[in-house]
Write a protein that holds these residues in place. Structure first.
Motif, PDB file in Angstrom:
ATOM      1  N   PRO A 122      76.162 -31.723-119.698  1.00  0.00           N
ATOM      2  CA  PRO A 122      74.612 -32.741-119.304  1.00  0.00           C
ATOM      3  C   PRO A 122      74.551 -32.842-120.824  1.00  0.00           C
ATOM      4  N   TYR A 123      74.006 -34.219-120.728  1.00  0.00           N
ATOM      5  CA  TYR A 123      73.645 -35.025-121.927  1.00  0.00           C
ATOM      6  C   TYR A 123      73.113 -34.430-123.374  1.00  0.00           C
ATOM      7  N   ASN A 124      72.082 -33.407-122.614  1.00  0.00           N
ATOM      8  CA  ASN A 124      71.332 -32.400-124.057  1.00  0.00           C
ATOM      9  C   ASN A 124      72.013 -31.911-123.871  1.00  0.00           C
ATOM     10  N   VAL A 125      72.466 -31.219-123.801  1.00  0.00           N
ATOM     11  CA  VAL A 125      73.320 -29.980-123.788  1.00  0.00           C
ATOM     12  C   VAL A 125      74.623 -29.880-125.091  1.00  0.00           C
ATOM     13  N   GLU A 126      74.369 -29.469-126.704  1.00  0.00           N
ATOM     14  CA  GLU A 126      75.475 -29.682-127.427  1.00  0.00           C
ATOM     15  C   GLU A 126      76.161 -29.109-127.600  1.00  0.00           C
ATOM     16  N   ASN A 127      76.027 -27.875-127.199  1.00  0.00           N
ATOM     17  CA  ASN A 127      77.238 -26.729-127.298  1.00  0.00           C
ATOM     18  C   ASN A 127      76.878 -25.276-126.552  1.00  0.00           C
ATOM     19  N   VAL A 128      78.352 -25.479-125.564  1.00  0.00           N
ATOM     20  CA  VAL A 128      78.494 -23.745-124.444  1.00  0.00           C
ATOM     21  C   VAL A 128      78.677 -22.702-125.168  1.00  0.00           C
ATOM     22  N   LYS A 129      78.998 -22.330-125.425  1.00  0.00           N
ATOM     23  CA  LYS A 129      79.510 -20.838-126.051  1.00  0.00           C
ATOM     24  C   LYS A 129      79.904 -20.306-125.434  1.00  0.00           C
ATOM     25  N   LYS A 130      81.173 -19.446-125.482  1.00  0.00           N
ATOM     26  CA  LYS A 130      81.718 -18.920-124.967  1.00  0.00           C
ATOM     27  C   LYS A 130      81.689 -17.766-124.376  1.00  0.00           C
ATOM     28  N   GLY A 131      82.509 -17.214-123.126  1.00  0.00           N
ATOM     29  CA  GLY A 131      81.420 -15.906-122.293  1.00  0.00           C
ATOM     30  C   GLY A 131      80.416 -17.045-121.502  1.00  0.00           C
ATOM     31  N   GLU A 132      79.305 -17.750-121.472  1.00  0.00           N
ATOM     32  CA  GLU A 132      78.090 -18.679-120.866  1.00  0.00           C
ATOM     33  C   GLU A 132      78.512 -19.015-119.320  1.00  0.00           C
ATOM     34  N   SER A 133      77.985 -18.616-118.991  1.00  0.00           N
ATOM     35  CA  SER A 133      78.036 -19.152-116.459  1.00  0.00           C
ATOM     36  C   SER A 133      77.531 -20.564-116.998  1.00  0.00           C
ATOM     37  N   VAL A 134      79.254 -21.380-116.221  1.00  0.00           N
ATOM     38  CA  VAL A 134      79.140 -23.049-116.585  1.00  0.00           C
ATOM     39  C   VAL A 134      79.151 -22.943-114.631  1.00  0.00           C
ATOM     40  N   THR A 135      78.653 -24.120-114.330  1.00  0.00           N
ATOM     41  CA  THR A 135      78.593 -24.472-112.853  1.00  0.00           C
ATOM     42  C   THR A 135      79.788 -26.271-113.145  1.00  0.00           C
ATOM     43  N   LEU A 136      80.316 -25.066-111.783  1.00  0.00           N
ATOM     44  CA  LEU A 136      81.745 -26.241-111.528  1.00  0.00           C
ATOM     45  C   LEU A 136      81.818 -26.785-110.667  1.00  0.00           C
ATOM     46  N   LEU A 137      82.495 -28.211-110.522  1.00  0.00           N
ATOM     47  CA  LEU A 137      82.646 -29.085-109.566  1.00  0.00           C
ATOM     48  C   LEU A 137      84.128 -28.809-108.828  1.00  0.00           C
ATOM     49  N   PRO A 138      83.980 -28.012-107.946  1.00  0.00           N
ATOM     50  CA  PRO A 138      85.825 -27.822-107.656  1.00  0.00           C
ATOM     51  C   PRO A 138      86.727 -29.469-107.460  1.00  0.00           C
ATOM     52  N   ILE A 139      87.914 -29.850-107.185  1.00  0.00           N
ATOM     53  CA  ILE A 139      88.311 -30.475-106.543  1.00  0.00           C
ATOM     54  C   ILE A 139      89.479 -30.098-105.730  1.00  0.00           C
ATOM     55  N   ASN A 140      90.475 -31.371-105.478  1.00  0.00           N
ATOM     56  CA  ASN A 140      91.475 -31.149-104.650  1.00  0.00           C
ATOM     57  C   ASN A 140      91.489 -29.913-103.276  1.00  0.00           C
TER      58      ASN A 140
END
Length: 393
Positions: free
Chosen positions: A375-393
């Motif tokens: 997101p535009y208002n997130v400057e840093n995502v640290k290693k080990g943090e959970s993130v949301t993905l949008l699968p493709i293919n």
């Protein structure tokens, strides 16, 4: 310039569902139900054997005379007597009178009779009839509206006596490719030329969501040619996708033509990376998207914005790709103030951001199995943090 979440809301609000049509069940694969389907009959519609064994009238007896054999779909028109049994296979009609089936593993048998060595309980191993079914009763909901029809759906519905269904029509889609300086896909490959591949890529992406037929128009990047192609497309197609010719360059006439043709602009630029302008507009019920000529940028915007619009028109109950949560195995820094879409590869545990996230090159996209949105208002995502993905293919 609007945010991604605003753009998605605008797309969803303006992509109304297609009209319904009645089609044979055998041709319904890949369509979406436009109405709830109720069973015409119960399943199973008759008393049938659940196993491979012997049907008999339950009693204290252990020995029974064999009077027949029944495969699935076969039936016996005589009523079993108390001392009789019938060899039955899974799905076979049970003869009148039979109320129990014993598995062949618990039987000693010869050609004329059986001896039950382990007696089952009464009513064991029987699928009951329409009065008390194990699966679906008559007039019960079989499939809800807005359900995608799969091979299993077809098998279920046909087994309930349903041979036709009402589905949403699939939208007719036109691809307008602004091809100045590009070699067409059907021409000989030349090393010193740029070959137009976006149309093939878009057609392949559309097939993954059930759109098998599209019409491709190669259009020169000038006002007259674009106007002619667009006028023809707006009157005949439900969705028009335009590749190229929408940046702020001197030769880009697409947006001017769109507005002159009374296509209502719903948004033009989104606060995101990839940054290429993305026009979304509407004329009556026809949707228009202009996509970048850069392949990777085009494909990103297709997955994020165009795909949900098409699925909404097709009637899908859920128009967005189911999200996946994984832990990031490296740090991400985003100081752009924009929402960033990154090509990534995830496995059962972690997600890896692929090194080259170029807007032009497709090699990273070909390796990726998901997009990661920062997101535009997130400057840093640290290693080990959970993130949301949008699968493709």
């Amino acid at each position: 310039m609007i945010q991604v979440i605003e753009a998605l809301a605008i797309v969803e609000a303006n992509s109304s569902k297609m009209p319904g049509k009645r089609i044979p069940l055998g041709k319904a694969l890949g369509y979406v139900l436009a109405e709830t389907v109720y069973s015409h009959t119960a399943t199973p519609a008759f008393r049938q054997s659940a196993i491979d064994g012997y049907a008999f009238v339950y009693s204290e007896k252990q020995q029974y005379d064999i009077v027949g054999s029944l495969q699935a779909g076969e039936h016996l028109n005589t009523k079993l007597e108390n001392n009789q049994t019938v060899r039955v296979f899974p799905g076979a009609f049970l003869p009148d009178g039979a109320d129990t089936v014993v598995t062949h593993d618990y039987v000693m048998a010869n050609e004329k009779s059986i001896l039950i060595t382990v007696m089952p309980d009464q009513f064991d191993n029987i699928h009951e009839n329409v009065e008390q079914t194990e699966q679906i009763d008559k007039n019960e909901v079989s499939l809800e509206a807005n359900t995608l029809i799969t091979p299993a759906s077809i098998g279920l519905l046909y087994g309930l006596g349903i041979t036709e269904v009402t589905v949403y029509k699939k939208p007719k889609i036109a691809l307008l490719v602004i091809e100045n300086g590009l070699v067409k896909t059907d021409e000989k490959f030349l090393k010193d030329k740029i070959h137009e591949s976006n149309s093939l890529m878009l057609q392949a992406a559309l097939q993954t969501i059930g759109i098998k037929k599209t019409k491709v128009f190669g259009v020169k990047n000038n006002f007259k040619a674009i106007k002619k192609a667009l006028k023809n497309s707006l009157s005949k197609y439900d969705i028009v996708l335009i590749s190229g010719g929408v940046s702020a360059g001197d030769f880009d006439a697409v947006k001017e033509v769109l507005l002159e043709d009374e296509v209502k602009e719903l948004f033009y630029k989104i606060n995101q990376k990839p940054e290429e302008p993305l026009f979304f507009g509407k004329k009556e019920e026809t949707l228009v998207f202009t996509l970048s000529g850069n392949p990777a940028s085009l494909l990103t915007n297709f997955y994020v914005y165009v795909c949900p619009a098409i699925k909404n028109k097709m009637g899908f109950g859920e128009i967005y790709v189911p999200k996946v949560i994984r832990k990031l195995n490296s740090e991400i820094t985003n100081t752009s103030g924009k929402t960033v879409f990154l090509k990534v590869l995830y496995d059962e545990t972690f997600v890896t951001v692929l090194e080259d996230n170029s807007l032009v090159l497709l090699d990273t996209f070909a390796k990726a199995n998901s997009l990661l949105m920062v997101p535009y208002n997130v400057e840093n995502v640290k290693k080990g943090e959970s993130v949301t993905l949008l699968p493709i293919n």
